[in-house]
Structure formats: structure tokens, C-alpha cells
Design an enzyme around this catalytic site. Structure first.
Site, PDB file in Angstrom:
ATOM      1  N   LYS A  14       0.829  -1.215   0.000  1.00  0.00           N
ATOM      2  CA  LYS A  14       0.000   0.000   0.000  1.00  0.00           C
ATOM      3  C   LYS A  14       0.859   1.259   0.000  1.00  0.00           C
ATOM      4  O   LYS A  14       0.479   2.290  -0.550  1.00  0.00           O
ATOM      5  CB  LYS A  14      -0.907   0.022   1.248  1.00  0.00           C
ATOM      6  CG  LYS A  14      -2.069  -0.925   1.126  1.00  0.00           C
ATOM      7  CD  LYS A  14      -3.046  -0.745   2.285  1.00  0.00           C
ATOM      8  CE  LYS A  14      -4.070  -1.862   2.262  1.00  0.00           C
ATOM      9  NZ  LYS A  14      -4.481  -2.332   3.562  1.00  0.00           N
ATOM     10  N   ASP A  70       9.131  -3.343 -10.782  1.00  0.00           N
ATOM     11  CA  ASP A  70       9.963  -4.260 -10.010  1.00  0.00           C
ATOM     12  C   ASP A  70      11.248  -3.493  -9.755  1.00  0.00           C
ATOM     13  O   ASP A  70      11.793  -2.864 -10.651  1.00  0.00           O
ATOM     14  CB  ASP A  70      10.242  -5.561 -10.752  1.00  0.00           C
ATOM     15  CG  ASP A  70      10.797  -6.598  -9.793  1.00  0.00           C
ATOM     16  OD1 ASP A  70      10.115  -6.922  -8.801  1.00  0.00           O
ATOM     17  OD2 ASP A  70      11.934  -7.073 -10.000  1.00  0.00           O
ATOM     18  N   ASP A 152      15.891   2.562   2.301  1.00  0.00           N
ATOM     19  CA  ASP A 152      16.003   4.029   2.354  1.00  0.00           C
ATOM     20  C   ASP A 152      16.922   4.534   3.479  1.00  0.00           C
ATOM     21  O   ASP A 152      17.664   5.502   3.271  1.00  0.00           O
ATOM     22  CB  ASP A 152      14.613   4.675   2.502  1.00  0.00           C
ATOM     23  CG  ASP A 152      13.839   4.687   1.189  1.00  0.00           C
ATOM     24  OD1 ASP A 152      14.473   4.495   0.131  1.00  0.00           O
ATOM     25  OD2 ASP A 152      12.612   4.876   1.221  1.00  0.00           O
ATOM     26  N   LYS A 172      12.055  12.796  -1.943  1.00  0.00           N
ATOM     27  CA  LYS A 172      12.318  11.457  -2.499  1.00  0.00           C
ATOM     28  C   LYS A 172      11.610  11.308  -3.848  1.00  0.00           C
ATOM     29  O   LYS A 172      12.170  10.790  -4.811  1.00  0.00           O
ATOM     30  CB  LYS A 172      11.829  10.358  -1.538  1.00  0.00           C
ATOM     31  CG  LYS A 172      11.918   8.956  -2.164  1.00  0.00           C
ATOM     32  CD  LYS A 172      11.479   7.815  -1.279  1.00  0.00           C
ATOM     33  CE  LYS A 172      11.628   6.479  -2.008  1.00  0.00           C
ATOM     34  NZ  LYS A 172      11.236   5.317  -1.233  1.00  0.00           N
TER      35      LYS A 172
END
Ligand code: IMP
Length: 196
Positions: A14, A70, A152, A172
Site C-alpha cells: 500500500k 519491479d 532508504d 524522495k
């Protein structure tokens, strides 16, 4: 109210759908999760192949235009690892970070890149377009920040001195591998699907 075209985004994540809808703001496109039961076998040999496998599975379930990505992190000094296996490198997100920091240890070459391949298929699973986005940077010596997801907290993009997890998501979304691939894909969707 703006009339948006809906495209299934082939993921169970999500957070990713939220991220790509933020990047796609103002494009006239809304990305939605696939129906229940979406569980593709990601056995491709490249990011592009895996994105096609996911997009095809989502179109089969939804009978709708479907987009999949991907992605993964490729570390130069580790011969491109974890690469295609980024999600499966260790059982949890924290263990994956710990394993990568341990494997890169004190190597001088900390160059790495996030890669994202995207495939758009029609409602019958035929490929309409494929795009690639890359974000280059270095692996940090220790993790920092709590924004974003995955690797991250240990990735410092070129031109910055902070990890992606220390940046606001809005920043980002202007530099990430996913935003680069998605912006190219949105251009295609506008030109060849919406404006047709
Ligand atoms: P996926 O197969 O495209 O969902 O991504 C594979 C894995 O790559 C994820 O589980 C993350 O560990 C990593 N990854 C992909 N994109 C990102 C990102 O934007 N930030 C951090 N890690 C990412």
C-alpha cells in the site's frame, strides 16, 4: 470533479501505491490496488521481466489496464547484490539493512543504485510500454532516518549528504528510481491512451 482514468498498480504494498499516486498528482491518472488474490510468482531473470509477470497477473485478475514495477538495490562492490533479491535478502526490513551493512563492511567503494523497471499492459495482458528509472548514490556507514521503506535508511543519493529516509517524501519523489520510471510512463499514458 476531475475525471481520472484508473489503472491497477500491481503490488500488495500500500505504501508504494500511495507513493506513486503522490508522484502522479495532476496527471489525470489514479492508481488502485489489484483485487484480492494477487500473488504472482516473481521468477523472472531481470527487473523488467518481473514487472511484466506482475502486470500480466494483475490484468488477468482485474480485466483492466495494469502497471507494475519491479525494483531493487544494486551495490557495485557486491557484484550488484542484493539486486533482484532485494526483498528476499533476509526475513525482515531491519535484517536486510543489517546484512547489507555487514557485507559491505568497511569497503571503500560504497557506490550503489536503485533500479526500477515498469511494465504497462492492456486488459488482456499485452505489453504496451516498458520504462526504466535509476537513482545513483552510496551506501551510508550507518542507518539514519525513518521515512520511506526498505533500504532508504542506508542510501545516500548523489548530490545529498542525508539518507532517503531522512528526506521528506516529497523530495524522495523528485529523485527516486520509481519517480523517474513513472514520469516516463505517465508521459506515454497521456500521449497514447488519454489523448488518443
Ligand atoms: P519490489 O519487488 O519492487 O517490491 O522491491 C523489492 C525490494 O527492493 C523492496 O522490498 C525493498 O527492499 C527494495 N526497494 C525497492 N524500492 C525501494 C525504495 O524506494 N526504497 C527502499 N527500498 C526499496
Amino acid at each position: 470533479m476531475e475525471n481520472k482514468i484508473q489503472i491497477v498498480f500491481a503490488t500488495g504494498n500500500k505504501h508504494k501505491v500511495k507513493e506513486i499516486n503522490e508522484i502522479a498528482q495532476g496527471s489525470g491518472i489514479e492508481f488502485i490496488l489489484p483485487p484480492e488474490g494477487f500473488d504472482p510468482d516473481e521468477n523472472g531473470k531481470t527487473f523488467a521481466e518481473n514487472s511484466y509477470i506482475k502486470a500480466k497477473e494483475a490484468s488477468k485478475l482485474s480485466h483492466n489496464l495494469s502497471l507494475a514495477d519491479d525494483s531493487g538495490l544494486c551495490v557495485e562492490a557486491l557484484n550488484g547484490e542484493p539486486g533482484l533479491y532485494s526483498a528476499r535478502y533476509a526475513p525482515t526490513a531491519q535484517e536486510r539493512i543489517d546484512k547489507l551493512l555487514k557485507n559491505i563492511n568497511d569497503l571503500a567503494n560504497r557506490k550503489a543504485k536503485f533500479v526500477c523497471a515498469m511494465t504497462l499492459v492492456d486488459k488482456d495482458g499485452n505489453i504496451l510500454n516498458q520504462e526504466i528509472g535509476e537513482c545513483h548514490g552510496n551506501i551510508a556507514t550507518k542507518q539514519a532516518g525513518t521515512n520511506g521503506f526498505g533500504y532508504d535508511p542506508i542510501f545516500i543519493p548523489d548530490g545529498y549528504e542525508i539518507t532517503i529516509a531522512e528526506m521528506p517524501e516529497s523530495l524522495k519523489n523528485t529523485i527516486s528510481h520509481r519517480s523517474i520510471a513513472l514520469n516516463k510512463m505517465i508521459k506515454y499514458i497521456k500521449e497514447f491512451i488519454i489523448d488518443r
